[in-house]
Design a protein around this motif. Structure first.
Motif, mmCIF file in Angstrom:
data_model
loop_
_atom_site.group_PDB
_atom_site.id
_atom_site.type_symbol
_atom_site.label_atom_id
_atom_site.label_comp_id
_atom_site.label_asym_id
_atom_site.label_seq_id
_atom_site.Cartn_x
_atom_site.Cartn_y
_atom_site.Cartn_z
ATOM 1 N N MET A 36 3.872 5.388 -2.203
ATOM 2 C CA MET A 36 4.886 4.517 -1.654
ATOM 3 C C MET A 36 5.888 4.183 -2.755
ATOM 4 S SD MET A 36 4.445 0.683 -0.106
ATOM 5 C CE MET A 36 3.332 1.298 1.103
ATOM 6 N N LEU A 87 8.568 1.745 -4.142
ATOM 7 C CA LEU A 87 9.017 0.359 -3.990
ATOM 8 C C LEU A 87 10.165 0.012 -4.928
ATOM 9 C CD1 LEU A 87 5.769 -1.787 -3.770
ATOM 10 C CD2 LEU A 87 7.485 -1.465 -2.036
ATOM 11 N N LEU A 140 0.975 -3.423 3.892
ATOM 12 C CA LEU A 140 1.875 -3.838 2.821
ATOM 13 C C LEU A 140 1.338 -3.399 1.471
ATOM 14 C CD1 LEU A 140 2.911 -7.374 4.114
ATOM 15 C CD2 LEU A 140 4.035 -5.170 4.444
ATOM 16 N N ALA A 141 2.208 -3.397 0.469
ATOM 17 C CA ALA A 141 1.870 -2.849 -0.849
ATOM 18 C C ALA A 141 0.733 -3.595 -1.526
ATOM 19 C CB ALA A 141 3.105 -2.867 -1.745
ATOM 20 N N TYR A 153 4.885 0.792 -9.783
ATOM 21 C CA TYR A 153 3.887 0.544 -8.727
ATOM 22 C C TYR A 153 3.023 1.787 -8.687
ATOM 23 C CZ TYR A 153 1.829 -0.291 -4.155
ATOM 24 O OH TYR A 153 0.943 -0.488 -3.128
ATOM 25 N N ASP A 200 7.168 -6.140 -1.137
ATOM 26 C CA ASP A 200 7.344 -4.914 -0.362
ATOM 27 C C ASP A 200 8.804 -4.843 0.075
ATOM 28 O OD1 ASP A 200 6.866 -2.572 1.260
ATOM 29 O OD2 ASP A 200 4.800 -3.237 1.485
ATOM 30 N N HIS A 201 9.144 -3.848 0.873
ATOM 31 C CA HIS A 201 10.492 -3.741 1.425
ATOM 32 C C HIS A 201 10.708 -4.840 2.465
ATOM 33 C CE1 HIS A 201 11.897 -0.002 -0.353
ATOM 34 N NE2 HIS A 201 10.673 0.470 -0.211
ATOM 35 N N ALA A 224 13.275 -4.076 -2.965
ATOM 36 C CA ALA A 224 12.023 -4.807 -2.767
ATOM 37 C C ALA A 224 12.290 -6.307 -2.732
ATOM 38 C CB ALA A 224 11.028 -4.476 -3.867
ATOM 39 N N ARG A 261 9.420 -4.166 5.940
ATOM 40 C CA ARG A 261 7.958 -4.158 6.056
ATOM 41 C C ARG A 261 7.390 -5.573 6.011
ATOM 42 N NH1 ARG A 261 5.112 0.327 5.482
ATOM 43 N NH2 ARG A 261 3.551 -0.654 4.152
#
Length: 110
Positions: free
Chosen positions: A1, A3, A38-39, A107, A76-77, A7, A80
């Motif tokens: 992913m 990020l 989520l991250a 990340y 996270d974005h 972010a 999201r």
């Protein structure tokens, strides 16, 4: 992913004793963030703090408090994070949520 672009970090300021449907609220938030893919999420327990009611909560020995401050932090974005923010609106009875842009430097996971 990836990020590294656009972010955001949300911080949820609650109390250690806050509950949602009988479960500790911080636990519910972290599980919900995981279910949404989520991250990641981190929960921090504070030594001392106060909120809108101005009641000081502290871990000092002479004045034990069972409702210490807790901060849940998630990066996270924005798109999201949006579903979680919608759910948080129904979960939080007291507390504060902040949202801010962040620069993610790295990340990684193995």
């Amino acid at each position: 992913m990836k990020l590294l672009e656009n972010a955001e970090r949300i911080r949820i300021y609650i109390g250690e004793d806050d509950k949602f449907e009988g479960q500790p609220l911080a636990d519910v938030i972290v599980r919900e963030a995981r279910e949404l893919g989520l991250a990641g999420a981190t929960v921090f327990r504070g030594l001392m703090g106060f909120g809108a009611n101005s009641l000081i909560h502290t871990s000092r020995i002479l004045r034990l408090s069972e409702d210490l401050p807790v901060v849940v932090e998630i990066v996270d974005h924005p798109d999201r994070l949006a579903p979680l923010l919608d759910k948080l609106d129904t979960m939080l009875k007291e507390g504060m949520i902040t949202r801010e842009p962040v620069d993610v430097i790295a990340y990684r996971h193995s």
